[in-house]
Scaffold this motif. Structure first.
Motif, PDB file in Angstrom:
ATOM      1  N   GLU A  22       0.831  -1.202   0.000  1.00 30.73           N
ATOM      2  CA  GLU A  22       0.000   0.000   0.000  1.00 30.73           C
ATOM      3  C   GLU A  22       0.867   1.254   0.000  1.00 30.73           C
ATOM      4  O   GLU A  22       1.866   1.322   0.710  1.00 30.73           O
ATOM      5  CB  GLU A  22      -0.918  -0.018   1.228  1.00 30.73           C
ATOM      6  CG  GLU A  22      -2.017   1.015   1.185  1.00 30.73           C
ATOM      7  CD  GLU A  22      -2.986   0.833   2.345  1.00 30.73           C
ATOM      8  OE1 GLU A  22      -4.156   0.524   2.099  1.00 30.73           O
ATOM      9  OE2 GLU A  22      -2.557   0.996   3.502  1.00 30.73           O
ATOM     10  N   PHE A  23       0.475   2.244  -0.808  1.00 28.95           N
ATOM     11  CA  PHE A  23       1.136   3.546  -0.848  1.00 28.95           C
ATOM     12  C   PHE A  23       0.173   4.596  -0.323  1.00 28.95           C
ATOM     13  O   PHE A  23      -0.976   4.691  -0.779  1.00 28.95           O
ATOM     14  CB  PHE A  23       1.549   3.905  -2.283  1.00 28.95           C
ATOM     15  CG  PHE A  23       2.792   3.220  -2.761  1.00 28.95           C
ATOM     16  CD1 PHE A  23       4.023   3.858  -2.715  1.00 28.95           C
ATOM     17  CD2 PHE A  23       2.733   1.925  -3.256  1.00 28.95           C
ATOM     18  CE1 PHE A  23       5.170   3.227  -3.155  1.00 28.95           C
ATOM     19  CE2 PHE A  23       3.872   1.277  -3.700  1.00 28.95           C
ATOM     20  CZ  PHE A  23       5.094   1.922  -3.647  1.00 28.95           C
ATOM     21  N   ALA A  24       0.615   5.401   0.616  1.00 22.14           N
ATOM     22  CA  ALA A  24      -0.212   6.475   1.158  1.00 22.14           C
ATOM     23  C   ALA A  24      -0.136   7.731   0.308  1.00 22.14           C
ATOM     24  O   ALA A  24      -1.016   8.577   0.366  1.00 22.14           O
ATOM     25  CB  ALA A  24       0.208   6.798   2.587  1.00 22.14           C
ATOM     26  N   SER A  25       0.931   7.877  -0.477  1.00 21.33           N
ATOM     27  CA  SER A  25       1.120   9.072  -1.289  1.00 21.33           C
ATOM     28  C   SER A  25       1.429   8.701  -2.732  1.00 21.33           C
ATOM     29  O   SER A  25       2.280   7.840  -2.976  1.00 21.33           O
ATOM     30  CB  SER A  25       2.259   9.925  -0.723  1.00 21.33           C
ATOM     31  OG  SER A  25       2.616  10.954  -1.624  1.00 21.33           O
ATOM     32  N   PRO A  26       0.787   9.360  -3.692  1.00 21.87           N
ATOM     33  CA  PRO A  26       1.124   9.108  -5.093  1.00 21.87           C
ATOM     34  C   PRO A  26       2.513   9.605  -5.449  1.00 21.87           C
ATOM     35  O   PRO A  26       3.057   9.244  -6.490  1.00 21.87           O
ATOM     36  CB  PRO A  26       0.041   9.886  -5.846  1.00 21.87           C
ATOM     37  CG  PRO A  26      -0.403  10.949  -4.896  1.00 21.87           C
ATOM     38  CD  PRO A  26      -0.311  10.327  -3.542  1.00 21.87           C
TER      39      PRO A  26
END
Length: 532
Positions: A22-26
């Protein structure tokens, strides 16, 4: 208030093990799979495996992924970590992601460890061309980003391990230069040469975790403290570090200095030391002390160190002194120093003073005059320390003073290899130390066992006066001895006789009038020693 999801998250699956990622920021470019430790590079909507991260070693940092806080009015969440290593130890750099809103894109920063404290910094474009790291050395000056900086350290580092979400793909394959710089505004900057073609430039300031209103920190329960216990590699005694940031601990049984910087489960290194003296303020003692003359705050003695200077000339005196490492969970660390000239309390500063003259530096609009420059060596330690204590550790020290009437402030630089640290503090009276740590009143005499400050005008006047009186008495005594020894020759043979003149020569009375000196007054040397 910071949330666990600063903006819409992007999810995918690890191409190596299939675990969810999972990535919280693009804006994040990389992450480390929490299942198989694969280093993953984000390329649009796909992930590519570019390497393998080593296992994290269990250190004592109070931070962890998911911890949240606020800085400059904006909330943030800790989303990644780099564990860095170099010849003398290691440190953590925590990647923090700030809340995004409709007007601003997500912003990331770094919460890094710095001399037992923390620094919040942000990457920024560097308008100047980054200097060759080989051209930089500790203590040197460098113009970067339109400002003057002092090089604080330069060392070769490696990325030991990584976890979570990161703004750049971590370089795990080799070592690279890391250069820290500081300026007169209290800022600290870093040049990271992990990509030699485009070094990363970041600038920040010192922060306190309490001011960041942190939540979700690692809990320091009784169970967690006991789980950090390690056996002494020399005698087997159980060692239980009590501080989250401890890098070295001294065995209470055999007095070996044990390196615990690599955490629980790592191979421990240690060295024996010759037993030194007992600290006048016992380890574990707590007291209320004001560092800069303000409101007193509680400090606990967690470490004790004995040091000695290395004379540059056989004619110089050798000076011994003691340093107590103090800890406050909000303020961080400070040092209480016991020398021949009295007591002082100092703590590291984030910035660096400006050189304002041949023997002066300026810090916070005050001009400090250099008093001593010398090499100091550690001879004995007890307790815990936030850095790796090395055998016979040496540092090049410069001591500076600022006086305003009876007020004395101190500034000191210590350089070890390619690292220089500045500290600031004030002089304190032995009675203040005795009251602060509630020591027995009968101990006050031993706290004042050393001479008062040699720079104290009244004390110096007393010494000089006593010295001159002793010289006068010696002069009168020699004259009296000369008269008594030769008077019989004078009475018998006369003042012009060879016998009388020979007696005068043998008495050495002529030396009294020759004006020769030895540079001391009554045993108080006017040169060398007494500088720390």
């Amino acid at each position: 208030m910071a949330t666990s999801a600063p903006q819409r998250r992007w999810q995918a699956f690890c191409p190596n093990c299939g675990g969810p990622v999972e990535f919280a920021s693009p804006a994040s470019a990389s992450t480390v799979c929490s299942y198989c430790r694969s280093t993953l590079l984000r390329e649009g909507e796909t992930l590519r495996r570019v390497g393998q991260s080593a296992e994290l070693f269990q250190d004592y940092s109070p931070l962890q992924l998911g911890a949240a806080g606020r800085f400059a009015g904006a909330g943030f969440v800790v989303v990644g970590r780099l564990q860095m290593a170099y010849a003398d130890g290691g440190w953590n750099e925590w990647h923090v992601l700030f809340d995004a809103n409709a007007d601003t894109p997500p912003r990331s920063g770094w919460l890094s460890e710095d001399n037992g404290q923390f620094v919040m910094s942000f990457e920024a474009p560097l308008s100047d061309r980054a200097p060759n790291p080989d051209s930089l050395s500790a203590g040197g000056l460098q113009m970067l980003g339109g400002a003057a900086w002092q090089v604080a350290s330069r060392f070769s580092a490696t990325l030991a391990a990584a976890e979570g979400e990161l703004p750049h793909a971590p370089r795990m394959d080799s070592s690279y230069w890391v250069v820290d710089l500081r300026n007169t505004q209290g800022e600290v900057a870093t040049l990271d040469y992990s990509d030699p073609a485009a070094p990363t430039w970041s600038v920040g300031r010192s922060v306190r975790l309490s001011d960041l209103a942190m939540t979700g920190l690692r809990q320091d329960s009784t169970a967690s403290v006991k789980s950090r216990a390690v056996p002494c590699p020399n005698c087997g005694a159980s060692l239980e570090p009590q501080l989250e940031t401890t890098q070295s601990i001294v065995c209470h049984q055999c007095k070996s200095v044990v390196d615990v910087s690599k955490g629980v489960g790592a191979e421990l290194s240690a060295y024996h030391q010759i037993t030194g003296g007992d600290p006048q303020i016992p380890l574990g003692t707590s007291g209320d002390l004001a560092l800069s003359g303000g409101t007193p705050k509680p400090w606990q003695v967690v470490g004790y160190m004995e040091r000695v200077d290395i004379p540059e000339s056989p004619e110089d005196e050798q000076t011994f002194w003691r340093e107590y490492l103090l800890f406050n969970k909000i303020e961080g660390f400070a040092f209480l120093v016991d020398t021949e000239e009295g007591w002082s309390v100092v703590r590291p500063i984030t910035g660096a003073p400006a050189k304002s003259g041949k023997d002066t530096v300026t810090w916070k609009d005050k001009t400090f005059k250099r008093r001593w420059t010398y090499t100091a060596k550690v001879t004995y330690v007890l307790g815990e320390f936030y850095w790796r204590v090395r055998r016979d550790e040496r540092a090049r020290v410069g001591d500076y003073e600022w006086r305003n009437g009876g007020r004395l402030e101190l500034l000191s630089s210590e350089q070890t290899g390619q690292e220089i640290t500045w500290s600031q503090g004030r002089a304190v009276d032995a009675a203040e130390v005795q009251r602060a740590f509630a020591l027995p009143e009968q101990q006050l005499g031993s706290l004042r066992r050393d001479v008062a400050s040699g720079s104290d005008t009244t004390s110096l006047l007393v010494k000089v006066t006593v010295g001159l009186l002793l010289l006068a008495l010696l002069f009168a005594f020699l004259r009296a001895c000369s008269r008594d020894d030769c008077q019989d020759y004078k009475n018998t043979y006369g003042a012009s006789s060879a016998e009388y003149q020979q007696c005068k020569r043998n008495s050495g009375s002529g030396a009294i009038y020759s004006g020769s000196g030895g540079g001391s007054y009554g045993g108080y040397s006017s040169g060398g020693g007494g500088h720390k």
